[in-house]
Design a protein around this motif. Structure first.
Motif, PDB file in Angstrom:
ATOM      1  N   THR A 155      -6.805  -4.555  -3.753  1.00 53.65           N
ATOM      2  CA  THR A 155      -5.430  -4.618  -3.255  1.00 53.65           C
ATOM      3  C   THR A 155      -4.685  -3.332  -3.546  1.00 53.65           C
ATOM      4  O   THR A 155      -3.849  -2.892  -2.742  1.00 53.65           O
ATOM      5  N   LEU A 156      -4.977  -2.703  -4.678  1.00 53.48           N
ATOM      6  CA  LEU A 156      -4.354  -1.423  -4.993  1.00 53.48           C
ATOM      7  C   LEU A 156      -4.749  -0.366  -3.967  1.00 53.48           C
ATOM      8  O   LEU A 156      -3.921   0.459  -3.551  1.00 53.48           O
ATOM      9  N   GLY A 157      -6.010  -0.392  -3.529  1.00 54.15           N
ATOM     10  CA  GLY A 157      -6.430   0.529  -2.470  1.00 54.15           C
ATOM     11  C   GLY A 157      -5.683   0.265  -1.172  1.00 54.15           C
ATOM     12  O   GLY A 157      -5.272   1.205  -0.480  1.00 54.15           O
ATOM     13  N   TRP A 158      -5.500  -1.005  -0.831  1.00 55.97           N
ATOM     14  CA  TRP A 158      -4.723  -1.331   0.363  1.00 55.97           C
ATOM     15  C   TRP A 158      -3.264  -0.907   0.205  1.00 55.97           C
ATOM     16  O   TRP A 158      -2.635  -0.485   1.174  1.00 55.97           O
ATOM     17  N   TRP A 159      -2.723  -1.022  -1.004  1.00 56.16           N
ATOM     18  CA  TRP A 159      -1.335  -0.591  -1.235  1.00 56.16           C
ATOM     19  C   TRP A 159      -1.180   0.887  -0.942  1.00 56.16           C
ATOM     20  O   TRP A 159      -0.184   1.319  -0.353  1.00 56.16           O
ATOM     21  N   TRP A 160      -2.161   1.693  -1.343  1.00 59.68           N
ATOM     22  CA  TRP A 160      -2.115   3.125  -1.036  1.00 59.68           C
ATOM     23  C   TRP A 160      -2.143   3.364   0.472  1.00 59.68           C
ATOM     24  O   TRP A 160      -1.497   4.286   0.973  1.00 59.68           O
ATOM     25  N   MET A 161      -2.902   2.554   1.197  1.00 63.35           N
ATOM     26  CA  MET A 161      -2.970   2.722   2.651  1.00 63.35           C
ATOM     27  C   MET A 161      -1.699   2.250   3.347  1.00 63.35           C
ATOM     28  O   MET A 161      -1.350   2.756   4.414  1.00 63.35           O
ATOM     29  N   PHE A 162      -0.994   1.282   2.759  1.00 63.32           N
ATOM     30  CA  PHE A 162       0.235   0.768   3.353  1.00 63.32           C
ATOM     31  C   PHE A 162       1.485   1.523   2.901  1.00 63.32           C
ATOM     32  O   PHE A 162       2.503   1.486   3.595  1.00 63.32           O
ATOM     33  N   GLU A 163       1.440   2.148   1.749  1.00 63.64           N
ATOM     34  CA  GLU A 163       2.621   2.768   1.158  1.00 63.64           C
ATOM     35  C   GLU A 163       3.206   3.809   2.113  1.00 63.64           C
ATOM     36  O   GLU A 163       2.493   4.676   2.615  1.00 63.64           O
ATOM     37  N   PRO A 164       4.520   3.774   2.423  1.00 61.81           N
ATOM     38  CA  PRO A 164       5.078   4.615   3.498  1.00 61.81           C
ATOM     39  C   PRO A 164       4.991   6.116   3.253  1.00 61.81           C
ATOM     40  O   PRO A 164       4.892   6.884   4.207  1.00 61.81           O
ATOM     41  N   TYR A 172       2.589   8.037   1.847  1.00 60.28           N
ATOM     42  CA  TYR A 172       1.298   8.658   2.175  1.00 60.28           C
ATOM     43  C   TYR A 172       0.345   7.611   2.743  1.00 60.28           C
ATOM     44  O   TYR A 172      -0.805   7.489   2.321  1.00 60.28           O
ATOM     45  N   SER A 173       0.838   6.846   3.696  1.00 59.94           N
ATOM     46  CA  SER A 173       0.022   5.805   4.315  1.00 59.94           C
ATOM     47  C   SER A 173      -1.039   6.406   5.228  1.00 59.94           C
ATOM     48  O   SER A 173      -0.713   7.088   6.212  1.00 59.94           O
ATOM     49  N   SER A 174      -2.288   6.154   4.915  1.00 58.80           N
ATOM     50  CA  SER A 174      -3.373   6.658   5.763  1.00 58.80           C
ATOM     51  C   SER A 174      -3.398   5.942   7.107  1.00 58.80           C
ATOM     52  O   SER A 174      -3.776   6.534   8.120  1.00 58.80           O
ATOM     53  N   ILE A 175      -2.987   4.682   7.133  1.00 60.17           N
ATOM     54  CA  ILE A 175      -2.961   3.938   8.398  1.00 60.17           C
ATOM     55  C   ILE A 175      -1.906   4.538   9.328  1.00 60.17           C
ATOM     56  O   ILE A 175      -2.161   4.759  10.525  1.00 60.17           O
ATOM     57  N   ASN A 176      -0.722   4.795   8.792  1.00 61.82           N
ATOM     58  CA  ASN A 176       0.326   5.410   9.615  1.00 61.82           C
ATOM     59  C   ASN A 176      -0.053   6.826  10.036  1.00 61.82           C
ATOM     60  O   ASN A 176       0.346   7.291  11.117  1.00 61.82           O
ATOM     61  N   TYR A 177      -0.824   7.513   9.193  1.00 65.57           N
ATOM     62  CA  TYR A 177      -1.290   8.852   9.560  1.00 65.57           C
ATOM     63  C   TYR A 177      -2.198   8.786  10.790  1.00 65.57           C
ATOM     64  O   TYR A 177      -2.079   9.597  11.719  1.00 65.57           O
ATOM     65  N   VAL A 178      -3.096   7.793  10.807  1.00 62.93           N
ATOM     66  CA  VAL A 178      -3.992   7.625  11.962  1.00 62.93           C
ATOM     67  C   VAL A 178      -3.183   7.223  13.198  1.00 62.93           C
ATOM     68  O   VAL A 178      -3.429   7.713  14.309  1.00 62.93           O
ATOM     69  N   LEU A 179      -2.184   6.353  13.004  1.00 61.69           N
ATOM     70  CA  LEU A 179      -1.353   5.943  14.133  1.00 61.69           C
ATOM     71  C   LEU A 179      -0.571   7.124  14.709  1.00 61.69           C
ATOM     72  O   LEU A 179      -0.378   7.218  15.927  1.00 61.69           O
ATOM     73  N   ALA A 180      -0.130   8.025  13.821  1.00 63.58           N
ATOM     74  CA  ALA A 180       0.630   9.191  14.281  1.00 63.58           C
ATOM     75  C   ALA A 180      -0.216  10.102  15.163  1.00 63.58           C
ATOM     76  O   ALA A 180       0.314  10.779  16.057  1.00 63.58           O
ATOM     77  N   ALA A 225       5.432   5.025  13.078  1.00 58.18           N
ATOM     78  CA  ALA A 225       5.016   4.508  11.776  1.00 58.18           C
ATOM     79  C   ALA A 225       5.452   3.055  11.614  1.00 58.18           C
ATOM     80  O   ALA A 225       6.525   2.650  12.052  1.00 58.18           O
ATOM     81  N   VAL A 226       4.597   2.266  10.969  1.00 56.79           N
ATOM     82  CA  VAL A 226       4.864   0.844  10.755  1.00 56.79           C
ATOM     83  C   VAL A 226       5.356   0.640   9.323  1.00 56.79           C
ATOM     84  O   VAL A 226       4.706   1.104   8.376  1.00 56.79           O
ATOM     85  N   PRO A 227       6.485  -0.056   9.129  1.00 59.79           N
ATOM     86  CA  PRO A 227       6.978  -0.321   7.766  1.00 59.79           C
ATOM     87  C   PRO A 227       6.206  -1.472   7.124  1.00 59.79           C
ATOM     88  O   PRO A 227       6.736  -2.582   6.958  1.00 59.79           O
ATOM     89  N   TRP A 228       4.975  -1.225   6.752  1.00 61.57           N
ATOM     90  CA  TRP A 228       4.083  -2.283   6.299  1.00 61.57           C
ATOM     91  C   TRP A 228       4.678  -3.118   5.163  1.00 61.57           C
ATOM     92  O   TRP A 228       4.592  -4.341   5.187  1.00 61.57           O
TER      93      TRP A 228
END
Length: 309
Positions: free
Chosen positions: A136-145, A147-155, A161-164
């Motif tokens: 879950t901590l790894g997912w938190w890093w991916m969701f955190e606004p 330095y979100s890696s998911i939002n980086y890919v979406l960009a 950007a999604v406010p996860w």
């Protein structure tokens, strides 16, 4: 002198008596051997549950008996009513998704060669093996606004950007995503074991009769797996209702206490706010809900077993 016909009867009676004594002796030995397990269950489950019921009837200082007042206060709280909704939404949605994804993965693995199946099965079980707090901590890093890696890919694809974790519904979806990612491998391995137990002759006979893939799934696979599906869903529902790690690490109940489930809210009220009796009352709200669900699921499993017998 005894009649010759009575001798076998006397021997049979003596044999029956010895068998009864042996059966009683074996049941006594079995009971004595299970006493340590019964003591452990009593010490770790029954006694804490009884003590929690007792605590829920006390005032905040645990000096006065107040009956069901803690439950009345909770039901009048808008925050707790939102916790009930969130817990139900989270548990039902996550379990349905885990069941569907787990069944699809099991169905795909079942049709792979044995060597490739072993490799993929090991890789797909990794999310379930990793401790949930760590994953879950790894997912938190991916969701955190920030330095979100998911939002980086979406960009990269010009997606906003999604406010996860900052918006209530997105935070709820984030919690469900992590829970599904963690729990789907459990469904997969249980369903895969059930698929292995379905006789291949049934599929061959259905194919000879011209049954389609959907008909084989509907009339052979699902009926043969319905007991294991029911038990797996029930077990996952109990675990998901009591889920604490994911909510605590990912959102800590926020934003505005809108992602709390029973377990995390009981911790906040009972431990962080220092109201142990009310926190116990929060945790006890899960019991009647899960007891009703377990009753109907297990009754259905029992009826199906009786029909098959």
């Amino acid at each position: 002198m005894a009649d010759g016909s009575t001798i076998p009867m006397q021997r049979a009676a003596a044999g029956g008596g010895s068998l009864k004594r042996f059966a009683r002796q074996r049941s006594t030995v079995a009971f004595l051997m299970t006493l340590p397990l019964i003591a452990i269950i009593g010490g770790l489950v029954v006694w804490p549950a009884g003590y929690a019921i007792y605590l829920s009837t006390l005032n905040r200082r645990m000096t006065e008996f107040i009956g069901l007042t803690n439950f009345d206060i909770l039901l009048e709280s808008e925050t707790f009513r939102m916790v009930i909704f969130q817990s139900m939404f989270f548990a039902v949605t996550a379990v349905i998704l885990k069941a569907l994804i787990g069944f699809w993965l099991a169905h795909m693995l079942h049709h792979l060669p044995t060597k490739g199946q072993r490799k993929w099965r090991g890789m797909l079980l990794v999310p379930w093996v990793i401790p949930p707090a760590l994953s879950t901590l790894g997912w938190w890093w991916m969701f955190e606004p920030s330095y979100s890696s998911i939002n980086y890919v979406l960009a990269i694809f010009a997606v906003p950007a999604v406010p996860w974790l900052g918006e209530p519904w997105w935070a709820r979806i984030s919690v469900i995503i992590v829970n599904v990612w963690y729990g789907a491998p459990f469904f997969m391995i249980m369903y895969l074991a059930a698929l292995k137990s379905v006789p291949e002759q049934l599929y061959e006979a259905a194919m000879i009769d011209g049954a389609t893939s959907w008909q084989r799934l509907r009339y052979i696979t699902l009926p043969m797996m319905r007991n294991i599906i029911s038990i797996t869903v029930l077990f996952s529902l109990i675990v998901t209702f009591a889920n604490y790690d994911i909510v605590r690490v990912l959102t800590n109940g926020g934003p505005r206490d809108l992602t709390h489930v029973f377990a995390s809210y009981a911790f906040q009220v009972g431990v962080l706010s220092g109201n142990i009796p009310r926190g116990a009352a929060v945790s006890l709200f899960m019991f009647p809900i899960l007891a009703v669900i377990a009753f109907f699921v297990l009754r259905g499993v029992t009826r199906r077993n009786q029909q098959e017998a």
